[in-house]
Write a protein that holds these residues in place. Structure first.
Motif, PDB file in Angstrom:
ATOM      1  N   VAL A  44       0.834  -1.197   0.000  1.00 15.13           N
ATOM      2  CA  VAL A  44       0.000   0.000   0.000  1.00 15.13           C
ATOM      3  C   VAL A  44       0.869   1.246   0.000  1.00 15.13           C
ATOM      4  O   VAL A  44       1.908   1.291   0.664  1.00 15.13           O
ATOM      5  CB  VAL A  44      -0.914   0.035   1.258  1.00 15.13           C
ATOM      6  CG1 VAL A  44      -1.779   1.283   1.267  1.00 15.13           C
ATOM      7  CG2 VAL A  44      -1.765  -1.213   1.343  1.00 15.13           C
ATOM      8  N   GLN A  45       0.417   2.268  -0.725  1.00  9.26           N
ATOM      9  CA  GLN A  45       1.061   3.573  -0.702  1.00  9.26           C
ATOM     10  C   GLN A  45      -0.018   4.645  -0.611  1.00  9.26           C
ATOM     11  O   GLN A  45      -0.976   4.619  -1.382  1.00  9.26           O
ATOM     12  CB  GLN A  45       1.898   3.807  -1.964  1.00  9.26           C
ATOM     13  CG  GLN A  45       2.589   5.137  -2.020  1.00  9.26           C
ATOM     14  CD  GLN A  45       3.630   5.283  -0.917  1.00  9.26           C
ATOM     15  OE1 GLN A  45       4.501   4.436  -0.777  1.00  9.26           O
ATOM     16  NE2 GLN A  45       3.521   6.328  -0.130  1.00  9.26           N
ATOM     17  N   VAL A  46       0.137   5.573   0.327  1.00  9.98           N
ATOM     18  CA  VAL A  46      -0.759   6.725   0.427  1.00  9.98           C
ATOM     19  C   VAL A  46      -0.081   7.891  -0.277  1.00  9.98           C
ATOM     20  O   VAL A  46       1.065   8.235   0.041  1.00  9.98           O
ATOM     21  CB  VAL A  46      -1.065   7.088   1.899  1.00  9.98           C
ATOM     22  CG1 VAL A  46      -1.923   8.352   1.976  1.00  9.98           C
ATOM     23  CG2 VAL A  46      -1.746   5.925   2.617  1.00  9.98           C
ATOM     24  N   LEU A  47      -0.772   8.485  -1.239  1.00  8.19           N
ATOM     25  CA  LEU A  47      -0.280   9.684  -1.932  1.00  8.19           C
ATOM     26  C   LEU A  47      -1.111  10.861  -1.431  1.00  8.19           C
ATOM     27  O   LEU A  47      -2.103  11.244  -2.046  1.00  8.19           O
ATOM     28  CB  LEU A  47      -0.416   9.541  -3.451  1.00  8.19           C
ATOM     29  CG  LEU A  47       0.391   8.445  -4.131  1.00  8.19           C
ATOM     30  CD1 LEU A  47       0.130   8.449  -5.633  1.00  8.19           C
ATOM     31  CD2 LEU A  47       1.875   8.618  -3.851  1.00  8.19           C
ATOM     32  N   ASP A  48      -0.730  11.415  -0.300  1.00  4.81           N
ATOM     33  CA  ASP A  48      -1.459  12.519   0.305  1.00  4.81           C
ATOM     34  C   ASP A  48      -1.353  13.763  -0.572  1.00  4.81           C
ATOM     35  O   ASP A  48      -0.260  14.142  -1.008  1.00  4.81           O
ATOM     36  CB  ASP A  48      -0.909  12.800   1.702  1.00  4.81           C
ATOM     37  CG  ASP A  48      -1.631  13.940   2.372  1.00  4.81           C
ATOM     38  OD1 ASP A  48      -1.080  15.060   2.368  1.00  4.81           O
ATOM     39  OD2 ASP A  48      -2.737  13.720   2.875  1.00  4.81           O
ATOM     40  N   GLY A  49      -2.487  14.401  -0.811  1.00  3.42           N
ATOM     41  CA  GLY A  49      -2.532  15.569  -1.695  1.00  3.42           C
ATOM     42  C   GLY A  49      -1.597  16.689  -1.276  1.00  3.42           C
ATOM     43  O   GLY A  49      -0.913  17.282  -2.117  1.00  3.42           O
ATOM     44  N   ASP A  50      -1.536  16.989   0.019  1.00  2.00           N
ATOM     45  CA  ASP A  50      -0.669  18.065   0.496  1.00  2.00           C
ATOM     46  C   ASP A  50       0.807  17.728   0.291  1.00  2.00           C
ATOM     47  O   ASP A  50       1.597  18.564  -0.142  1.00  2.00           O
ATOM     48  CB  ASP A  50      -0.920  18.355   1.979  1.00  2.00           C
ATOM     49  CG  ASP A  50      -2.291  18.954   2.226  1.00  2.00           C
ATOM     50  OD1 ASP A  50      -2.838  19.604   1.313  1.00  2.00           O
ATOM     51  OD2 ASP A  50      -2.815  18.770   3.342  1.00  2.00           O
ATOM     52  N   GLU A  51       1.174  16.493   0.604  1.00  2.00           N
ATOM     53  CA  GLU A  51       2.571  16.082   0.451  1.00  2.00           C
ATOM     54  C   GLU A  51       2.991  16.056  -1.015  1.00  2.00           C
ATOM     55  O   GLU A  51       4.079  16.527  -1.368  1.00  2.00           O
ATOM     56  CB  GLU A  51       2.786  14.706   1.082  1.00  2.00           C
ATOM     57  CG  GLU A  51       2.637  14.697   2.589  1.00  2.00           C
ATOM     58  CD  GLU A  51       2.703  13.301   3.169  1.00  2.00           C
ATOM     59  OE1 GLU A  51       3.023  12.334   2.439  1.00  2.00           O
ATOM     60  OE2 GLU A  51       2.420  13.169   4.385  1.00  2.00           O
ATOM     61  N   ILE A  52       2.128  15.525  -1.860  1.00  2.00           N
ATOM     62  CA  ILE A  52       2.454  15.447  -3.284  1.00  2.00           C
ATOM     63  C   ILE A  52       2.537  16.842  -3.891  1.00  2.00           C
ATOM     64  O   ILE A  52       3.423  17.131  -4.685  1.00  2.00           O
ATOM     65  CB  ILE A  52       1.420  14.580  -4.034  1.00  2.00           C
ATOM     66  CG1 ILE A  52       1.479  13.137  -3.536  1.00  2.00           C
ATOM     67  CG2 ILE A  52       1.634  14.652  -5.537  1.00  2.00           C
ATOM     68  CD1 ILE A  52       2.803  12.432  -3.797  1.00  2.00           C
ATOM     69  N   ARG A  53       1.636  17.726  -3.492  1.00  2.00           N
ATOM     70  CA  ARG A  53       1.683  19.103  -4.017  1.00  2.00           C
ATOM     71  C   ARG A  53       3.020  19.739  -3.652  1.00  2.00           C
ATOM     72  O   ARG A  53       3.664  20.384  -4.482  1.00  2.00           O
ATOM     73  CB  ARG A  53       0.535  19.947  -3.484  1.00  2.00           C
ATOM     74  CG  ARG A  53       0.565  21.377  -4.036  1.00  2.00           C
ATOM     75  CD  ARG A  53      -0.646  22.167  -3.625  1.00  2.00           C
ATOM     76  NE  ARG A  53      -1.721  22.112  -4.588  1.00  2.00           N
ATOM     77  CZ  ARG A  53      -1.754  22.813  -5.719  1.00  2.00           C
ATOM     78  NH1 ARG A  53      -0.755  23.591  -6.052  1.00  2.00           N
ATOM     79  NH2 ARG A  53      -2.779  22.731  -6.524  1.00  2.00           N
ATOM     80  N   ALA A  54       3.475  19.556  -2.428  1.00  2.00           N
ATOM     81  CA  ALA A  54       4.737  20.156  -1.987  1.00  2.00           C
ATOM     82  C   ALA A  54       5.932  19.570  -2.743  1.00  2.00           C
ATOM     83  O   ALA A  54       6.856  20.297  -3.118  1.00  2.00           O
ATOM     84  CB  ALA A  54       4.916  19.959  -0.480  1.00  2.00           C
ATOM     85  N   GLU A  55       5.913  18.255  -2.979  1.00  2.00           N
ATOM     86  CA  GLU A  55       7.073  17.592  -3.576  1.00  2.00           C
ATOM     87  C   GLU A  55       7.038  17.507  -5.098  1.00  2.00           C
ATOM     88  O   GLU A  55       8.081  17.530  -5.736  1.00  2.00           O
ATOM     89  CB  GLU A  55       7.214  16.179  -2.991  1.00  2.00           C
ATOM     90  CG  GLU A  55       7.452  16.147  -1.495  1.00  2.00           C
ATOM     91  CD  GLU A  55       8.732  16.871  -1.084  1.00  2.00           C
ATOM     92  OE1 GLU A  55       9.738  16.812  -1.832  1.00  2.00           O
ATOM     93  OE2 GLU A  55       8.718  17.505  -0.019  1.00  2.00           O
TER      94      GLU A  55
END
Length: 189
Positions: A44-55
């Protein structure tokens, strides 16, 4: 609902796209579901919107075009991971139907399973939760363009599941998402 095309039944990858207003409970559900799926032995991988936007999308603003680009980038990464057998949980606002549909279509073209979950929490409840202080900042005039407050959110018309977090616990919401995944496609996730 998109099912894998030509994949063996033991194939386990797929994307669970959790969309809803800020502070609706998307990330909380995704994290709880990730824990449950990992306990079952799933990758499983969580792609959190806030984290992905930052990175991945730090170069983007919050215009409609930039939000669309951000959603499509996240969808692309989710599809890549899912195609390699990972169950990808994507808690993002994704306010526009056309962007969400593009991600669904991309998964279908690749034969990758996709489920859209609308975390349907009323804006008043989200504002009361105000996890990041966004609603308070918007009300004070410090920010604008807050989805659901002064920027649109296009509610999904026919999601695979609609979760009402305001009248159930986090565990109940996680169980609801988990159940729809295993009910609809016994081989996925």
């Amino acid at each position: 609902m998109t099912e894998p095309k030509g994949r063996p039944t033991e194939w386990q990858g797929g994307t669970v796209w959790l969309t809803g207003l800020p502070s609706a409970g998307k990330t909380t559900i995704a994290v709880g579901l990730a824990e449950r799926l990992r306990a079952e032995g799933r990758r499983v991988q969580v792609l959190d919107g806030d984290e992905i936007r930052a990175e991945l999308s730090g170069d983007l603003g919050f215009s409609k075009a930039d939000r669309d680009t951000n959603v499509r980038r996240i969808g692309y990464v989710a599809g890549l991971l899912a195609a390699h057998g990972v169950t990808v949980l994507v808690p993002v606002i994704a306010p526009y139907a056309v962007s969400r549909e593009a991600v669904r279509d991309q998964h279908a073209e690749q034969g990758v399973p996709y489920r859209e979950v609308h975390v349907a929490t009323p804006v008043g409840i989200c504002a009361d939760r105000d996890v990041k202080g966004l609603y308070a900042r918007q009300a004070a005039g410090e920010i604008s363009g807050l989805t659901g407050a002064d920027d649109p959110y296009e509610v999904p018309v026919a999601p695979d599941l609609r979760v009402h977090t305001h009248d159930r616990t986090t565990e109940e919401s996680v169980r609801q998402v988990h159940a729809v995944l295993t009910e609809r496609a016994p081989s996925w996730p």
